[in-house]
Design an enzyme around this catalytic site. Structure first.
Site, mmCIF file in Angstrom:
data_model
loop_
_atom_site.group_PDB
_atom_site.id
_atom_site.type_symbol
_atom_site.label_atom_id
_atom_site.label_comp_id
_atom_site.label_asym_id
_atom_site.label_seq_id
_atom_site.Cartn_x
_atom_site.Cartn_y
_atom_site.Cartn_z
ATOM 1 N N ALA A 18 6.527 -11.303 -24.166
ATOM 2 C CA ALA A 18 5.421 -10.583 -23.531
ATOM 3 C C ALA A 18 5.010 -9.370 -24.346
ATOM 4 O O ALA A 18 4.640 -8.337 -23.821
ATOM 5 C CB ALA A 18 5.843 -10.147 -22.117
ATOM 6 N N ARG A 24 -8.163 -10.544 -26.256
ATOM 7 C CA ARG A 24 -9.358 -11.196 -25.728
ATOM 8 C C ARG A 24 -9.635 -10.899 -24.257
ATOM 9 O O ARG A 24 -10.702 -11.204 -23.741
ATOM 10 C CB ARG A 24 -9.267 -12.714 -25.955
ATOM 11 C CG ARG A 24 -9.669 -13.105 -27.375
ATOM 12 C CD ARG A 24 -9.546 -14.587 -27.583
ATOM 13 N NE ARG A 24 -8.158 -14.998 -27.756
ATOM 14 C CZ ARG A 24 -7.729 -16.244 -27.611
ATOM 15 N NH1 ARG A 24 -8.559 -17.198 -27.267
ATOM 16 N NH2 ARG A 24 -6.454 -16.541 -27.795
ATOM 17 N N THR A 90 6.311 -15.010 -33.101
ATOM 18 C CA THR A 90 7.175 -15.404 -31.983
ATOM 19 C C THR A 90 8.658 -15.418 -32.382
ATOM 20 O O THR A 90 9.522 -15.140 -31.546
ATOM 21 C CB THR A 90 6.768 -16.786 -31.451
ATOM 22 O OG1 THR A 90 6.628 -17.691 -32.566
ATOM 23 C CG2 THR A 90 5.438 -16.735 -30.710
ATOM 24 N N GLY A 151 0.182 -25.405 -31.580
ATOM 25 C CA GLY A 151 1.083 -26.030 -32.534
ATOM 26 C C GLY A 151 1.212 -27.510 -32.190
ATOM 27 O O GLY A 151 1.328 -27.878 -31.022
ATOM 28 N N LYS A 363 -7.719 2.102 13.516
ATOM 29 C CA LYS A 363 -6.670 2.538 12.594
ATOM 30 C C LYS A 363 -5.526 3.078 13.422
ATOM 31 O O LYS A 363 -5.756 3.898 14.310
ATOM 32 C CB LYS A 363 -7.188 3.644 11.672
ATOM 33 C CG LYS A 363 -6.192 4.024 10.586
ATOM 34 C CD LYS A 363 -6.168 5.513 10.287
ATOM 35 C CE LYS A 363 -5.465 6.290 11.369
ATOM 36 N NZ LYS A 363 -5.258 7.698 11.034
ATOM 37 N N ASN A 398 -10.005 11.885 15.945
ATOM 38 C CA ASN A 398 -8.557 12.061 15.755
ATOM 39 C C ASN A 398 -8.226 13.134 14.724
ATOM 40 O O ASN A 398 -7.068 13.444 14.516
ATOM 41 C CB ASN A 398 -7.925 10.733 15.328
ATOM 42 C CG ASN A 398 -8.525 10.195 14.035
ATOM 43 O OD1 ASN A 398 -9.696 10.444 13.746
ATOM 44 N ND2 ASN A 398 -7.745 9.477 13.272
ATOM 45 N N ALA A 435 -20.301 8.299 30.897
ATOM 46 C CA ALA A 435 -20.973 8.037 29.617
ATOM 47 C C ALA A 435 -21.480 9.343 29.023
ATOM 48 O O ALA A 435 -21.872 10.263 29.742
ATOM 49 C CB ALA A 435 -22.125 7.076 29.826
#
Ligand code: UD1
Ligand code: CA
Length: 488
Positions: A18, A24, A90, A151, A363, A398, A435
């Site tokens: 890695a 790219r 590699t 390969g 929430k 809140n 209300a």
């Protein structure tokens, strides 16, 4: 060879390469941290490696190594990292990977950090074949229509042994036509690997140290080198650019969806439905177009999700319905209904048959059984009992700019529309709030809380202040009609 010394699946080490640059991808983020189905490419590699139960797991890092190391510390603290100072190929990368392994013997698996679809099962099969055939090296290969860039596997006359691997740039015309390619994943006998790496030279088109040349070395020493042909070629496909990342994401997702459809889930539009690995779905769940289920989301039997819904770490109860919703870290009770256009933020818990409706944000809110928050509400830091009804346009205020406080509403209480509940405040069970109230003091059981200015009507205001308008004309006509009605 190792087949007698290691009878179980366990190998002595896995080395994950890695250290490459991932140019790219054109990204400030390491390629290995890009995700498929919500997991990093490297996380996939580590999970696959774990399937062969390595005594040691080494990740060779180089490019953007700080990012990669920080990520590994999070997802796989048991992993050792080895640094490859420069990308010299590699073979050099594996040399770096062997450093922390000291004199480890037995089987060493070498794999790559950027092949997310490679399964642990494939690695297990590779190891099993390696041992069964008594091979010094076993290469994972596959046949693909367009082998360009890979390969090529050159087999010996009998075809059972791999003679060598030739990189594209070093191929002869004839070799370029070979459609069996090196997936870049191997099992090596540790001693052969060490001896082979010690012999490597960079006498090739790229001037690199090729791990693949260890095979030529092994054959020259009289060892057996075999290849396991992977039928499922896409498992060997690496991510080099964003197009491949997208392709592998889609293919991985297709496989997850196929599994769930097999398990009794209806998925109306597989093209627009995305499910992560950690998700759990029961039989007779229905997923409508545009649904994305992420993290540890679970959905119980008979629930319907979507269209256009994203749930991240959400638990959905039996028979619930969740329509055009975005939710995270929440619990939706059995038979509850959510949406359309609801936003469930962390800590939301909806009881049995609770309802959260259109343009409601919750929430850290507990909504009791059968309670309803149907329209246009912000419900944050709230504890609602059972059978509560929250009127349209109610705001749970809140936050005072410094601290967040909780509002409670007891069982079967009724909050009138357009109410502001200024926390901390408690509405008892069996209470009403009128209300349009701004409630900052507690309301007791059985009480009606009213907190708004008394209404006052000013007669003839329109005639005086809006003379000559259509409104004034309408007022005159209405007043006249009322007068005539009284006269009759
Ligand atoms: C390699 C193989 C090729 C195979 C292909 C499969 C060699 C010489 N060639 O080619 O036969 O078909 O993989 O994808 O091995 N890496 C390092 N350090 C380095 C170079 C590479 O860590 O110095 C890592 C990369 O991050 C990557 C892996 O090794 O994960 C493969 O490297 P890459 O450059 O893609 O190898 P290829 O040239 O494609
Ligand atoms: Ca590659």
């Amino acid at each position: 060879m190792s087949d007698n010394t290691q009878p179980n699946a366990s190998v002595s080490a896995v080395i994950i390469l890695a250290a490459g640059a991932g140019t790219r991808m054109k990204s400030a983020t390491s390629k290995l941290l890009h995700q498929v189905a919500g997991r990093s490419l490297l996380h996939f590699a580590v999970d696959a490696a774990n399937a062969v139960e390595p005594e040691r797991l080494v990740v060779v890092v180089g490019h953007q190594r700080e990012q990669v190391e920080a990520h590994l510390a999070e997802i796989a603290p048991h992993v050792t990292t080895a640094v490859q100072e420069a990308p010299r190929g590699t073979g050099d990368a594996v040399r770096s990977g062997l450093v922390p392994l000291d004199d480890a013997s037995g089987d060493i698996v070498v794999t790559m950090g950027d092949v997310p679809l490679l399964s642990g099962e494939t690695l297990r099969e590779l190891v099993a074949e390696h041992r069964q055939q008594g091979q010094a090296v076993t290469v994972l290969t596959t046949r693909i229509a367009d082998p360009a860039g890979y390969g090529r596997i050159v087999r010996d006359a009998g075809g059972t042994q791999v003679a060598r691997i030739v990189e594209e740039r070093d191929c002869t015309e004839a070799q370029r036509l070979i459609d069996e390619i090196n997936a870049g994943i191997y099992v090596f006998d540790a001693a052969v690997l060490r001896a082979g790496l010690a012999q490597l030279t960079a006498g090739n088109a790229q001037g690199e140290l090729y791990l693949t040349d260890v095979i030529t070395f092994a054959r020259a020493q009289g060892h057996r080198v075999g290849g396991v042909v992977l039928a499922d070629s896409i498992q060997a496909e690496g991510v080099n650019d964003r197009a491949q990342l997208s392709r592998l994401n889609r293919e991985y997702n297709r496989r997850i969806l196929a599994k769930w459809m097999d398990a009794g889930v209806t998925i109306l539009d597989p093209e627009t439905t995305w499910i992560h690995d950690g998700v759990d779905l029961a039989e007779d769940v229905t997923l409508l177009p545009g649904t994305s289920l992420e993290g540890a989301t679970s959905v119980a039997r008979g629930a319907t999700i979507g269209p256009d819904t994203t749930l991240i770490d959400v638990e959905v109860g039996e028979g619930a319905s969740v329509v055009r919703t975005h939710g995270s870290l929440s619990v939706i009770g059995p038979g509850a209904t959510v949406g359309p256009f609801s936003f469930l933020r962390p800590g939301t818990e909806l009881g049995v048959k609770a309802k959260v409706g259109a343009f409601v944000e919750t929430k850290n809110a507990k909504v009791g059984d059968g309670s309803k928050v149907p329209h246009l509400t912000y419900c944050g830091d709230a504890i609602l009992g059972d059978g509560v009804n929250i009127g349209a346009g109610t705001i749970f205020a809140n936050y005072d700019g410094v601290t967040k406080s909780t509002t409670t509403v007891g069982d079967h209480s009724f909050i009138g529309s357009d109410t502001v509940l200024v926390a901390p405040v408690q509405i008892a069970a069996g209470a009403y709030v009128a209300a349009g109230s701004t409630i900052s003091a507690d309301v007791g059981p059985g009480e009606l809380g009213v907190a708004r200015a008394r209404q006052r009507n000013v007669p003839q205001w329109v005639a005086r202040k809006r003379a000559g308008t259509k409104t004034a004309a309408a007022a005159e006509a209405a007043i006249r009609a009322a007068g005539e009605a009284v006269a009759q």
